[in-house]
Structure formats: C-alpha cells, structure tokens
Design a protein around this motif. Structure first.
Motif, PDB file in Angstrom:
ATOM      1  N   ILE A 144      39.356  43.342  32.762  1.00 51.77           N
ATOM      2  CA  ILE A 144      40.379  43.447  33.971  1.00 51.77           C
ATOM      3  C   ILE A 144      40.212  42.260  35.026  1.00 51.77           C
ATOM      4  CG2 ILE A 144      41.559  44.581  35.807  1.00 51.77           C
ATOM      5  CD1 ILE A 144      41.190  47.167  34.020  1.00 51.77           C
ATOM      6  N   LYS A 145      40.950  41.206  35.415  1.00 49.47           N
ATOM      7  CA  LYS A 145      40.702  40.405  36.349  1.00 49.47           C
ATOM      8  C   LYS A 145      41.287  40.897  37.667  1.00 49.47           C
ATOM      9  CE  LYS A 145      38.400  37.368  33.992  1.00 49.47           C
ATOM     10  NZ  LYS A 145      36.974  37.085  34.199  1.00 49.47           N
ATOM     11  N   ILE A 146      40.589  40.490  38.806  1.00 45.36           N
ATOM     12  CA  ILE A 146      41.375  40.470  40.126  1.00 45.36           C
ATOM     13  C   ILE A 146      41.784  39.302  40.528  1.00 45.36           C
ATOM     14  CG2 ILE A 146      40.919  41.319  42.490  1.00 45.36           C
ATOM     15  CD1 ILE A 146      38.749  42.895  41.710  1.00 45.36           C
ATOM     16  N   GLU A 147      42.928  38.940  40.132  1.00 44.86           N
ATOM     17  CA  GLU A 147      43.489  37.397  40.264  1.00 44.86           C
ATOM     18  C   GLU A 147      43.456  37.193  41.722  1.00 44.86           C
ATOM     19  OE1 GLU A 147      44.016  35.686  37.807  1.00 44.86           O
ATOM     20  OE2 GLU A 147      43.839  37.208  36.236  1.00 44.86           O
ATOM     21  N   LYS A 148      43.895  37.783  42.623  1.00 41.56           N
ATOM     22  CA  LYS A 148      44.040  37.249  43.958  1.00 41.56           C
ATOM     23  C   LYS A 148      42.756  36.797  44.436  1.00 41.56           C
ATOM     24  CE  LYS A 148      44.448  41.793  45.681  1.00 41.56           C
ATOM     25  NZ  LYS A 148      45.304  42.574  46.582  1.00 41.56           N
ATOM     26  N   TYR A 149      41.387  37.353  43.872  1.00 40.31           N
ATOM     27  CA  TYR A 149      40.298  36.953  44.492  1.00 40.31           C
ATOM     28  C   TYR A 149      39.561  36.116  43.645  1.00 40.31           C
ATOM     29  CZ  TYR A 149      40.702  41.123  47.214  1.00 40.31           C
ATOM     30  OH  TYR A 149      41.348  42.063  48.107  1.00 40.31           O
ATOM     31  N   SER A 150      40.027  35.609  42.673  1.00 42.58           N
ATOM     32  CA  SER A 150      39.806  34.596  41.571  1.00 42.58           C
ATOM     33  C   SER A 150      39.836  33.053  41.996  1.00 42.58           C
ATOM     34  CB  SER A 150      39.984  34.820  40.217  1.00 42.58           C
ATOM     35  OG  SER A 150      41.529  34.718  39.823  1.00 42.58           O
ATOM     36  N   VAL A 151      40.755  32.992  42.982  1.00 48.17           N
ATOM     37  CA  VAL A 151      41.387  31.730  43.157  1.00 48.17           C
ATOM     38  C   VAL A 151      40.361  31.278  44.367  1.00 48.17           C
ATOM     39  CG1 VAL A 151      43.052  30.300  44.365  1.00 48.17           C
ATOM     40  CG2 VAL A 151      43.707  32.170  42.753  1.00 48.17           C
ATOM     41  N   ASN A 160      33.770  36.512  49.175  1.00 49.50           N
ATOM     42  CA  ASN A 160      33.683  36.169  47.831  1.00 49.50           C
ATOM     43  C   ASN A 160      33.262  34.583  47.798  1.00 49.50           C
ATOM     44  OD1 ASN A 160      34.177  36.218  45.048  1.00 49.50           O
ATOM     45  ND2 ASN A 160      36.221  35.523  45.136  1.00 49.50           N
ATOM     46  N   GLN A 161      32.279  34.334  46.722  1.00 47.09           N
ATOM     47  CA  GLN A 161      31.660  33.182  46.345  1.00 47.09           C
ATOM     48  C   GLN A 161      30.486  32.844  47.073  1.00 47.09           C
ATOM     49  OE1 GLN A 161      35.410  30.895  45.974  1.00 47.09           O
ATOM     50  NE2 GLN A 161      35.156  30.824  43.937  1.00 47.09           N
ATOM     51  N   ILE A 162      30.470  32.723  48.475  1.00 46.04           N
ATOM     52  CA  ILE A 162      29.280  32.400  49.298  1.00 46.04           C
ATOM     53  C   ILE A 162      28.250  33.383  49.470  1.00 46.04           C
ATOM     54  CG2 ILE A 162      30.733  32.880  51.293  1.00 46.04           C
ATOM     55  CD1 ILE A 162      28.675  30.664  52.748  1.00 46.04           C
ATOM     56  N   TYR A 163      28.886  34.610  49.595  1.00 45.80           N
ATOM     57  CA  TYR A 163      27.799  35.902  49.804  1.00 45.80           C
ATOM     58  C   TYR A 163      27.664  36.573  48.608  1.00 45.80           C
ATOM     59  CZ  TYR A 163      28.190  34.423  54.725  1.00 45.80           C
ATOM     60  OH  TYR A 163      28.135  33.717  55.926  1.00 45.80           O
ATOM     61  N   CYS A 164      28.596  36.684  47.521  1.00 47.16           N
ATOM     62  CA  CYS A 164      28.722  37.692  46.631  1.00 47.16           C
ATOM     63  C   CYS A 164      29.950  37.201  45.429  1.00 47.16           C
ATOM     64  CB  CYS A 164      29.117  38.967  47.068  1.00 47.16           C
ATOM     65  SG  CYS A 164      30.813  39.275  47.929  1.00 47.16           S
ATOM     66  N   ARG A 165      29.703  37.958  44.413  1.00 41.88           N
ATOM     67  CA  ARG A 165      30.762  37.845  43.437  1.00 41.88           C
ATOM     68  C   ARG A 165      31.584  38.988  43.257  1.00 41.88           C
ATOM     69  NH1 ARG A 165      29.637  33.691  39.774  1.00 41.88           N
ATOM     70  NH2 ARG A 165      27.823  32.334  40.780  1.00 41.88           N
ATOM     71  N   VAL A 166      33.065  38.833  43.894  1.00 38.47           N
ATOM     72  CA  VAL A 166      33.916  40.058  43.811  1.00 38.47           C
ATOM     73  C   VAL A 166      34.506  40.254  42.386  1.00 38.47           C
ATOM     74  CG1 VAL A 166      36.255  40.871  44.789  1.00 38.47           C
ATOM     75  CG2 VAL A 166      34.465  39.482  46.179  1.00 38.47           C
ATOM     76  N   MET A 167      34.295  41.678  41.989  1.00 38.90           N
ATOM     77  CA  MET A 167      34.610  42.225  40.624  1.00 38.90           C
ATOM     78  C   MET A 167      35.286  43.721  40.803  1.00 38.90           C
ATOM     79  SD  MET A 167      31.355  41.024  38.383  1.00 38.90           S
ATOM     80  CE  MET A 167      32.237  41.097  36.922  1.00 38.90           C
ATOM     81  N   CYS A 168      35.936  44.141  39.956  1.00 36.30           N
ATOM     82  CA  CYS A 168      36.522  45.286  40.215  1.00 36.30           C
ATOM     83  C   CYS A 168      35.393  46.344  39.082  1.00 36.30           C
ATOM     84  CB  CYS A 168      37.832  45.477  39.489  1.00 36.30           C
ATOM     85  SG  CYS A 168      37.981  45.252  37.825  1.00 36.30           S
ATOM     86  N   THR A 169      35.537  47.510  39.314  1.00 34.86           N
ATOM     87  CA  THR A 169      34.720  48.371  38.511  1.00 34.86           C
ATOM     88  C   THR A 169      34.921  48.026  37.009  1.00 34.86           C
ATOM     89  OG1 THR A 169      35.350  50.324  40.194  1.00 34.86           O
ATOM     90  CG2 THR A 169      34.393  50.898  37.936  1.00 34.86           C
ATOM     91  N   ASP A 170      35.935  48.085  36.437  1.00 35.26           N
ATOM     92  CA  ASP A 170      36.001  47.664  34.873  1.00 35.26           C
ATOM     93  C   ASP A 170      35.301  46.361  34.501  1.00 35.26           C
ATOM     94  OD1 ASP A 170      37.042  50.243  34.427  1.00 35.26           O
ATOM     95  OD2 ASP A 170      39.027  49.304  34.407  1.00 35.26           O
TER      96      ASP A 170
END
Length: 239
Positions: free
Chosen positions: A2-9, A215-225
């Motif tokens: 599962i991808k969190i599309e809004k944070y992948s941009v 996101n990207q500078i301090y961490c990688r944003v992901m979801c649980t799955d």
C-alpha cells in the motif's frame, strides 16, 4: 504494498533528487520501534484531556483527534507492535513523566498555559502507556520532561549501546513530540521511518502539514502495511 500517494510526491526541495535514493533496506537487527506518548492522559477517550475537552464544551473541536486515534492510530500501533514482537525486533517507548509531583523538573515547553501545560508525575495513571500498547517487562520505557524523546534522556545512548541504526517512530502528537523526536533522531545520525497512520495531531491539517515537512529530509514516511511489507521482503531476500 500500500502506498501513501500524497506523501510520495517530492516537495520543491527534492524534485531533482536521484530516483534511486528512495530505496531503503534497514537491517531488522539494527532497527527499533519507538512509540511516543501513547499515554492515558492524551489518548484515553474517557480520561484526561478528553474529559477536559468535554468539560470546556470543546469536544466537537477534538472529534477528529479522538476518532482517528480510536479508528486508525491505536489499531495500527497495536498491529505494528505485535509485528515487532513476533520478529523479536527491538521495542521502545517514550513517555512524558516528571519526577517531582509539582512538576518543577519539567521543561518550559511543558509548563506553558493551555494544552501544553502537562503535569504527569511518574506513577500516575495519566502517565501510563494505554493498555492496548502496554510495554512488556523487558521493553525499554524512557521518561521525559521534554517534547523530544532524545532531549534530556539517555535514549540516544541506549540506542548506540544496542547498535541501533534505524528507528521506526509512531505516536502523538505529530506536530509536537513526534516531530521533535524525529528531527533529533535524524540530526543524531539515525535513519528514521515515520509511520503516518500510527500518528495523530489535533487536526488533519496540522498532521498532514507536519508529515509533508518532515518527509525525505528527516524521515521516510510510510504506512503500517508498508513497514511490515518492507521487513517481510527484507527477511525473504536474506534467506
């Protein structure tokens, strides 16, 4: 996956970052889960801050926060916690708890009037982690009188002693204690994964803005799955 599309941009800062940089491969043996401030005072819908919101006639304003906690954040924290335990990966907790009953050891941030005026002496019900995520006897719980889990605690030293390089962060609230912790971990040289659906802020706007900033500078944003799939795939690849 599962991808969190809004944070992948990518944000403007990272539009030209090399595509290959997005691939990560944390070593499960060098990874710790950190659950931040999932305590009765803040999270329990029938206690603490929730009761204060009702008594002040502000419950409607906090509906998003408590609904997200109940429907999304607590279940996903529990799922991720159970996964880490099943894989014998490191589990840690950070919680707000002062040593003096009058709170004089608290940082100025936690004495300011309003929601941030937090008085939670060690041993009180409000300071305890919620039952759904109750730490096991040998899991590390650090007490803090600051927003960041690193500032004013020996948490960084504990991670170094255990050879931890990656920290998977969850908890509340996204734009305060979680964000402070993520930034400090990154500045201290740790790689950080922030689990978006395991976090919450007072409003959707605050939550999403802080996630996008970090996101990207301090961490990688992901979801649980995504996190679970990541470590499952790494385990398969190592066989």
């Amino acid at each position: 996956m599962i991808k969190i599309e809004k944070y992948s941009v990518p944000t403007l800062y990272y539009e030209f970052a090399p595509a290959g940089e997005s691939k990560i491969a944390p070593d499960p043996r060098k990874t710790a889960l950190l659950i931040v401030d999932m305590q009765n005072q803040f999270v329990n819908k029938d206690y603490g801050d929730a009761d204060d919101a009702r008594s002040k006639g502000m419950w409607d304003k906090w509906a998003y926060f408590y609904n997200r906690l109940e429907e999304i954040v607590i279940p996903n924290n529990k799922k991720l916690l159970e996964y880490f335990r099943s894989k014998k990966m490191e589990v840690t907790f950070g919680r707000i708890a002062c040593f003096h009953k009058d709170g004089r050891d608290r940082s100025p941030v936690q004495r300011r009037p309003g929601w941030n005026n937090i008085l939670l002496p060690i041993g009180t019900y409000g300071a305890e982690i919620i039952d759904e995520l109750k730490p096991l006897s040998d899991e590390i719980v650090v007490e803090k009188t600051t927003d960041s889990v690193l500032m004013g605690t020996n948490y960084e030293r504990i991670l170094r002693n255990m050879g931890i390089e990656w920290v998977v962060v969850t908890g509340v609230v996204t734009d305060q204690c979680v964000a402070s912790t993520v930034r400090n971990l990154a500045d201290a040289g740790f790689d950080v994964i922030l689990v978006e659906d395991c976090c919450c802020a007072a409003t959707k706007a605050l939550h999403e803005a802080e996630i996008m900033i970090m996101n990207q500078i301090y961490c990688r944003v992901m979801c649980t799955d995504e996190v679970i799939d990541l470590f499952d795939n790494l385990s398969e690849a190592s066989k």
